[in-house]
Structure formats: C-alpha cells, structure tokens
Design a protein around this motif. Structure first.
Motif, PDB file in Angstrom:
ATOM      1  N   MET A   1       0.841  -1.197   0.000  1.00 59.62           N
ATOM      2  CA  MET A   1       0.000   0.000   0.000  1.00 59.62           C
ATOM      3  C   MET A   1       0.876   1.246   0.000  1.00 59.62           C
ATOM      4  N   ARG A   2       0.548   2.205  -0.869  1.00 57.44           N
ATOM      5  CA  ARG A   2       1.207   3.507  -0.838  1.00 57.44           C
ATOM      6  C   ARG A   2       0.376   4.456   0.002  1.00 57.44           C
ATOM      7  N   VAL A   3       1.050   5.264   0.805  1.00 59.09           N
ATOM      8  CA  VAL A   3       0.393   6.284   1.615  1.00 59.09           C
ATOM      9  C   VAL A   3       1.026   7.627   1.288  1.00 59.09           C
ATOM     10  N   ILE A   4       0.185   8.609   0.986  1.00 60.29           N
ATOM     11  CA  ILE A   4       0.670   9.963   0.726  1.00 60.29           C
ATOM     12  C   ILE A   4       0.145  10.866   1.836  1.00 60.29           C
ATOM     13  N   LEU A   5       1.057  11.560   2.502  1.00 53.10           N
ATOM     14  CA  LEU A   5       0.690  12.490   3.562  1.00 53.10           C
ATOM     15  C   LEU A   5       0.509  13.888   2.984  1.00 53.10           C
ATOM     16  N   ALA A   6      -0.567  14.547   3.383  1.00 54.05           N
ATOM     17  CA  ALA A   6      -0.806  15.912   2.923  1.00 54.05           C
ATOM     18  C   ALA A   6       0.229  16.864   3.507  1.00 54.05           C
ATOM     19  N   GLN A   7       0.495  17.929   2.781  1.00 51.95           N
ATOM     20  CA  GLN A   7       1.383  18.995   3.251  1.00 51.95           C
ATOM     21  C   GLN A   7       0.774  20.330   2.830  1.00 51.95           C
ATOM     22  N   PRO A   8       0.412  21.174   3.808  1.00 53.59           N
ATOM     23  CA  PRO A   8       0.549  21.008   5.261  1.00 53.59           C
ATOM     24  C   PRO A   8      -0.596  20.184   5.848  1.00 53.59           C
ATOM     25  N   ARG A   9      -0.409  19.785   7.098  1.00 56.78           N
ATOM     26  CA  ARG A   9      -1.417  19.041   7.849  1.00 56.78           C
ATOM     27  C   ARG A   9      -1.164  19.324   9.329  1.00 56.78           C
ATOM     28  N   GLU A 206      -5.793  18.774  -3.716  1.00 57.33           N
ATOM     29  CA  GLU A 206      -4.749  18.213  -4.563  1.00 57.33           C
ATOM     30  C   GLU A 206      -4.518  16.736  -4.242  1.00 57.33           C
ATOM     31  N   LEU A 207      -4.492  16.415  -2.947  1.00 52.56           N
ATOM     32  CA  LEU A 207      -4.268  15.027  -2.537  1.00 52.56           C
ATOM     33  C   LEU A 207      -5.354  14.106  -3.072  1.00 52.56           C
ATOM     34  N   ALA A 208      -6.593  14.593  -3.128  1.00 53.99           N
ATOM     35  CA  ALA A 208      -7.714  13.764  -3.563  1.00 53.99           C
ATOM     36  C   ALA A 208      -7.580  13.305  -5.009  1.00 53.99           C
ATOM     37  N   THR A 209      -6.777  14.017  -5.789  1.00 51.79           N
ATOM     38  CA  THR A 209      -6.577  13.608  -7.189  1.00 51.79           C
ATOM     39  C   THR A 209      -5.584  12.462  -7.314  1.00 51.79           C
ATOM     40  N   GLN A 210      -4.925  12.100  -6.193  1.00 51.94           N
ATOM     41  CA  GLN A 210      -3.849  11.110  -6.258  1.00 51.94           C
ATOM     42  C   GLN A 210      -4.145   9.825  -5.489  1.00 51.94           C
ATOM     43  N   VAL A 211      -5.276   9.775  -4.772  1.00 51.72           N
ATOM     44  CA  VAL A 211      -5.500   8.650  -3.856  1.00 51.72           C
ATOM     45  C   VAL A 211      -6.844   7.976  -4.114  1.00 51.72           C
ATOM     46  N   ASP A 212      -6.971   6.757  -3.574  1.00 52.38           N
ATOM     47  CA  ASP A 212      -8.217   5.995  -3.681  1.00 52.38           C
ATOM     48  C   ASP A 212      -9.109   6.185  -2.455  1.00 52.38           C
ATOM     49  N   ALA A 256      -7.605  -0.443  -1.647  1.00 51.59           N
ATOM     50  CA  ALA A 256      -6.974   0.818  -2.038  1.00 51.59           C
ATOM     51  C   ALA A 256      -5.491   0.622  -2.342  1.00 51.59           C
ATOM     52  N   ALA A 257      -5.067   1.094  -3.511  1.00 50.79           N
ATOM     53  CA  ALA A 257      -3.635   1.057  -3.832  1.00 50.79           C
ATOM     54  C   ALA A 257      -2.915   2.240  -3.200  1.00 50.79           C
ATOM     55  N   VAL A 258      -3.632   3.389  -3.122  1.00 55.60           N
ATOM     56  CA  VAL A 258      -3.019   4.600  -2.573  1.00 55.60           C
ATOM     57  C   VAL A 258      -3.988   5.208  -1.557  1.00 55.60           C
TER      58      VAL A 258
END
Length: 311
Positions: A1-9, A206-212, A256-258
């Motif tokens: 599983m890939r996890v992307i953390l938002a910046q800033p958060r 922006e993050l929502a365009t990259q994750v499941d 979820a892949a991401v």
C-alpha cells in the motif's frame, strides 16, 4: 500500500500557541489550572493536558475563586471576560490571534454604524465568542439560503466577518450572495481569512486527485477536520474522519492502492503516526509526503509566560 501524507497538515500556529500557554501556565503556577472549554478540539490533546493538571470546564462558575483560568483558542464573549474579572480570576487568554483579528474587525464595523453579518456555524465556540465580542446587531449566516431570508433593506449598511475555520472557498458563495442583495456592504480582504484553514483545504483537494481513499485525522467536533473530510467526499474520494489508529476500519483500505492522510489543525502529528502504525499492521506500507506549502507562522505568547521553560 502507498500512503501519501498531505502537506501542510496538523497543528497550526494558533493551536501550538494555545497548548503552549497551558503547558507554561502549569509550570509557572502549578496544578491545577482551569481551562474554559476544550483548549482545542482534540481529545488526545485535552487528555494529555488533563494528565498534567489542567481541568476543563464549560462555565466559569465551575472555577474556584482566584484560580488561574485560561480561555480557549476559540475565544470568548465579553461577558465571560467581565465575569472572570468580577470574580478576580487570574485569566490568561489563549484566543488565536487570527480570531482576535476578527473580533477587532467586527468592532470597527459596528462602531461605524454597520450591522455585522457573521459567516459561520451556529453553536461553534468561536462563533459564540465572536458574537459576544461585537457590540450592536450581529446576524449569523450559515449558507446562501439564509442570505436570501435576511429581512433587511437592500441599502442597509452592512459588513461581514467570518469564522476563521472557514476558508475562502467555503465563504465565497455566501459573500457573493450578500453582494448581490446589498448595495452598502464591506468586508475584510480574503487574505485575512485563516491561512491554515485555506492551506489544509487546498492540500486535500490536490491530494484527492492522487489517492483511492482519504483518512482525515481529527475530532468529530472539530469544524476544520470535518470540512477536510467533506472536501474529500466532494472530490469523489471515499473519505473518513478518525481520531486515531484504533478507529481505522480495515475494510476502508482493503482495495486501495493509494491512501491519503491529512490531519485537522488541532490534531497532533503523533496521531498521524498512530494511524500509520495501524495501516502497517495490515501489510507493508510505503509512505511519502506531497509537495506543499511550508508554514512558518509563529504567534507571540502572553508576556507573563514568555520566559517560562517547559521541560
């Protein structure tokens, strides 16, 4: 599983300041110190401070005479300030400076003879405090439909201010509706709206365009955290608000892949790590952080606490 953390958060400067005020007050004055309302809307933060000796109350009549009393980051009405003074409580104000800025703007508009429109959520502590800080008539408006229902003449001198946990995007439609209905309307520059709220919401879009799937870490009574979840949902991504890793439902991320993770402005980074640990218990996790705005804002502490050192 890939996890992307938002910046800033996570923590904003106002939250950091409020927590530091409680910590330093405990060092300087010793336990207990009393805090009117949750210092910020996060159970983990509140529990940590309670363990150190902070006692949280909803009203000042719960505070013993002469006790050290801290007003939360959301701000309080003038009537609360007067009550604290009348009871000779040692009051320390942890109100976010950006909230104080809204109070000052509202008072200036009222002093010029305008009715003040407050854009915000009914019952939110910040809204209650702001309405109690502005003299004269203050009308709460929560959405565009309520603008249409205002029983005011089109030439009524009006001004608007906004709850800080709303963003430019949240308020744009309401402001436009006010401008269409009323001819004598003034308001603050949109740059005056809380930078942290806008930054976190922009990052989630922006993050929502990259994750499941999107996981938003925050409290159920946190306005800004709920809005982050709503933005994820509006973007077409299954989005869930959780306080920590114990609330993670494995079914949400099974296919979820991401996975995207963000945190509300009152959620500590330790809870992000807790959610990551919960995900790792389900399988291997690869973590990255999206490119985003770096926040450097710092707010000055009250003078009486400036020299206090917290271990």
């Amino acid at each position: 599983m890939r996890v992307i953390l938002a910046q800033p958060r996570g923590f904003c400067a106002g939250v950091v300041r409020a927590i530091e005020i409680v910590d330093r007050a405990l060092v300087k004055h010793g336990a207990p110190v009393y805090v009117r309302h949750e210092i910020v809307h996060n159970r983990h933060v509140v529990d940590t401070l309670r363990d150190k000796g902070a006692r949280f109350v909803e009203e000042l009549d719960e505070v013993p005479a002469d006790a050290v009393t801290i007003f939360s980051a959301h701000g309080v009405a003038r009537s609360v300030e007067r009550e604290a003074q009348a009871r000779q409580l040692h009051a320390i104000d942890a109100t976010c400076p950006l909230v104080i800025k809204v109070h000052n703007q509202g008072r200036q508009y009222a002093a010029s003879g305008r009715i003040v429109i407050l854009i915000g959520h009914a019952g939110h502590p910040e809204v209650v405090g702001t309405m109690g800080q502005i003299p004269g008539r203050v009308i709460l408006v929560q959405n565009e439909a309520e603008v249409a229902q205002l029983d005011l003449a089109a030439d009524t001198p009006l001004a608007y201010v906004t709850q800080t946990t709303l963003s430019v995007d949240d308020t744009r439609g309401i402001i436009a509706a006010l401008e269409r209905r009323f001819h004598d309307l003034v308001g603050p520059d949109t740059r005056d709206i809380c930078y942290a709220t806008q930054n976190r919401q922009s990052a989630v879009r922006e993050l929502a365009t990259q994750v499941d799937v999107l996981l938003v870490i925050g409290a159920p009574n946190s306005s800004n955290s709920n809005r982050l979840r709503e933005i994820g949902t509006e973007s077409g991504v299954p989005s869930f608000l959780i306080a920590d890793g114990s609330e993670l439902d494995p079914a949400w991320v099974r296919d979820a892949a991401v996975v995207g993770i963000t945190a509300g402005a009152s959620a500590p980074e330790a809870m992000v790590e807790d959610v990551l640990a919960a995900l790792r218990r389900l399988g291997p996790v690869e973590v990255s952080t999206m490119t985003g705005r770096e926040e450097t804002a710092q707010f000055r502490l009250p003078a009486e606490l400036a020299g206090v050192t917290v271990a």
